[in-house]
Design a protein around this motif. Structure first.
Motif, PDB file in Angstrom:
ATOM      1  N   ASP A  29      11.617   2.678   7.570  1.00 37.41           N
ATOM      2  CA  ASP A  29      12.812   1.893   7.904  1.00 37.41           C
ATOM      3  C   ASP A  29      12.588   1.018   9.131  1.00 37.41           C
ATOM      4  O   ASP A  29      12.924  -0.179   9.126  1.00 37.41           O
ATOM      5  N   ALA A  58      10.196  -1.828   8.332  1.00 34.55           N
ATOM      6  CA  ALA A  58      10.843  -2.869   7.534  1.00 34.55           C
ATOM      7  C   ALA A  58      11.707  -3.771   8.411  1.00 34.55           C
ATOM      8  O   ALA A  58      11.665  -4.998   8.285  1.00 34.55           O
ATOM      9  N   LEU A  71      12.499  -7.127   6.708  1.00 37.65           N
ATOM     10  CA  LEU A  71      12.643  -6.752   5.301  1.00 37.65           C
ATOM     11  C   LEU A  71      13.549  -5.538   5.193  1.00 37.65           C
ATOM     12  O   LEU A  71      13.846  -4.876   6.187  1.00 37.65           O
ATOM     13  N   ASP A  72      13.968  -5.220   3.954  1.00 36.65           N
ATOM     14  CA  ASP A  72      14.582  -3.908   3.744  1.00 36.65           C
ATOM     15  C   ASP A  72      13.476  -2.935   3.318  1.00 36.65           C
ATOM     16  O   ASP A  72      12.369  -3.347   2.936  1.00 36.65           O
ATOM     17  N   ASP A  87      13.015  -0.946   0.748  1.00 34.85           N
ATOM     18  CA  ASP A  87      12.531  -1.015  -0.635  1.00 34.85           C
ATOM     19  C   ASP A  87      11.568  -2.181  -0.822  1.00 34.85           C
ATOM     20  O   ASP A  87      10.573  -2.074  -1.548  1.00 34.85           O
ATOM     21  N   THR A  88      11.869  -3.310  -0.186  1.00 36.22           N
ATOM     22  CA  THR A  88      10.994  -4.479  -0.316  1.00 36.22           C
ATOM     23  C   THR A  88       9.641  -4.217   0.331  1.00 36.22           C
ATOM     24  O   THR A  88       8.596  -4.574  -0.232  1.00 36.22           O
ATOM     25  N   LEU A  89       9.643  -3.603   1.501  1.00 35.26           N
ATOM     26  CA  LEU A  89       8.370  -3.282   2.145  1.00 35.26           C
ATOM     27  C   LEU A  89       7.550  -2.340   1.276  1.00 35.26           C
ATOM     28  O   LEU A  89       6.345  -2.564   1.073  1.00 35.26           O
ATOM     29  N   HIS A 108       7.713  -1.957  -1.954  1.00 35.81           N
ATOM     30  CA  HIS A 108       7.277  -2.683  -3.149  1.00 35.81           C
ATOM     31  C   HIS A 108       6.090  -3.596  -2.827  1.00 35.81           C
ATOM     32  O   HIS A 108       5.106  -3.625  -3.578  1.00 35.81           O
ATOM     33  N   ARG A 109       6.177  -4.318  -1.717  1.00 36.18           N
ATOM     34  CA  ARG A 109       5.081  -5.236  -1.379  1.00 36.18           C
ATOM     35  C   ARG A 109       3.810  -4.472  -1.028  1.00 36.18           C
ATOM     36  O   ARG A 109       2.702  -4.898  -1.375  1.00 36.18           O
ATOM     37  N   HIS A 110       3.962  -3.357  -0.339  1.00 41.28           N
ATOM     38  CA  HIS A 110       2.789  -2.555   0.005  1.00 41.28           C
ATOM     39  C   HIS A 110       2.093  -2.039  -1.250  1.00 41.28           C
ATOM     40  O   HIS A 110       0.858  -1.976  -1.309  1.00 41.28           O
ATOM     41  N   SER A 158       2.134  -3.467  -4.204  1.00 41.50           N
ATOM     42  CA  SER A 158       1.865  -4.530  -5.181  1.00 41.50           C
ATOM     43  C   SER A 158       0.449  -5.102  -5.070  1.00 41.50           C
ATOM     44  O   SER A 158       0.089  -5.996  -5.833  1.00 41.50           O
ATOM     45  N   THR A 160       1.473 -10.673   6.090  1.00 45.35           N
ATOM     46  CA  THR A 160       2.900 -10.568   6.415  1.00 45.35           C
ATOM     47  C   THR A 160       3.350  -9.126   6.604  1.00 45.35           C
ATOM     48  O   THR A 160       4.475  -8.882   7.063  1.00 45.35           O
TER      49      THR A 160
END
Length: 236
Positions: free
Chosen positions: A109, A112, A117-118, A120-122, A124-126, A128, A151
């Motif tokens: 948290d 992020a 970011l939020d 969940d986005t962090l 997801h990007r990690h 991906s 980023t």
């Protein structure tokens, strides 16, 4: 920018270092791992270990079996062929399940928020990105993974923790990694995997090796507990 010509220098009386310049990038890392894989296939008797790093390769040998000059000639012959060799990523693709956040990722948290970011986005990007195991170090089986998006880079904690649980998946600077055992550390913990990264009872104790590629797969806490229980025969 042209790639640096590899250079051979003595590391010790029983070791040579093949250097590829000072760049830390995917192209250099691929050259290091491609050379390591080729030398392993064509290993000279007496060569005991090949240790890749971000832009160099350590070559260790037994002086009772082979002389330093003979190893140098073997390495130089390989380097002379370097430009003729394909430089495709070596190693396996390994799927690593990770439960992000909550008690498994105490820094998710805050990290992020710091990145704008939020959580969940962090996560997801990690997850991906396909990462490459650049080297194993710090602790037995600890993989330094290259490929983290710029980023998502995060500074280390100002005060390191005295204990980070085994399997913790973390970001430190421009790298991501996985703590194989309970240990101190200052990287930002995003989640944890139930997989065992290092087991000294196995013939190949480390789950990952330099040149392997890693894909993280997000799982929920219940799946983590199920996988951990399957591994140990009981829950945590």
């Amino acid at each position: 920018m042209p790639a640096s010509a590899p250079a051979l220098q003595a590391l010790a009386e029983d070791a040579w270092l093949v250097g590829f310049g000072d760049s830390v990038d995917t192209a250099t890392l691929t050259r290091v791992h491609a050379l390591a894989a080729r030398l392993d296939r064509e290993r000279l008797p007496g060569v005991t270990d090949l240790v890749p790093a971000y832009s160099s390769l350590g070559v260790f040998f037994d002086l009772d079996v082979v002389g330093a000059d003979a190893v140098a000639r073997w390495l130089q012959a390989a380097l002379d062929r370097d430009d003729d060799q394909p430089r495709t990523p070596a190693g396996r693709v390994v799927d690593i399940p990770v439960s992000y956040g909550g008690r498994f990722g105490p820094d998710l948290d805050d990290a992020a928020r710091e990145l704008g970011l939020d959580a969940d986005t962090l996560a997801h990007r990690h997850a991906s990105v396909v990462y490459t195991v650049a080297m194993i170090g710090f602790a037995p089986g600890f993989p330094y993974l290259s490929g983290l998006p710029a980023t998502l880079a995060l500074p280390r904690l100002a005060t390191p923790r005295t204990r980070i649980p085994a399997g913790s998946v973390a970001i430190g600077g421009h790298q991501t990694g996985i703590y194989p055992r309970d240990s101190p550390g200052g990287w930002r913990i995003l989640g944890r995997t139930p997989l065992v990264l290092f087991d000294p009872s196995l013939e190949a104790p480390a789950l990952l090796a330099p040149g392997d590629r890693v894909r993280f797969r997000a799982i929920d806490a219940d799946t983590f507990e199920r996988l951990a229980g399957r591994r140990t025969g009981a829950g945590e």
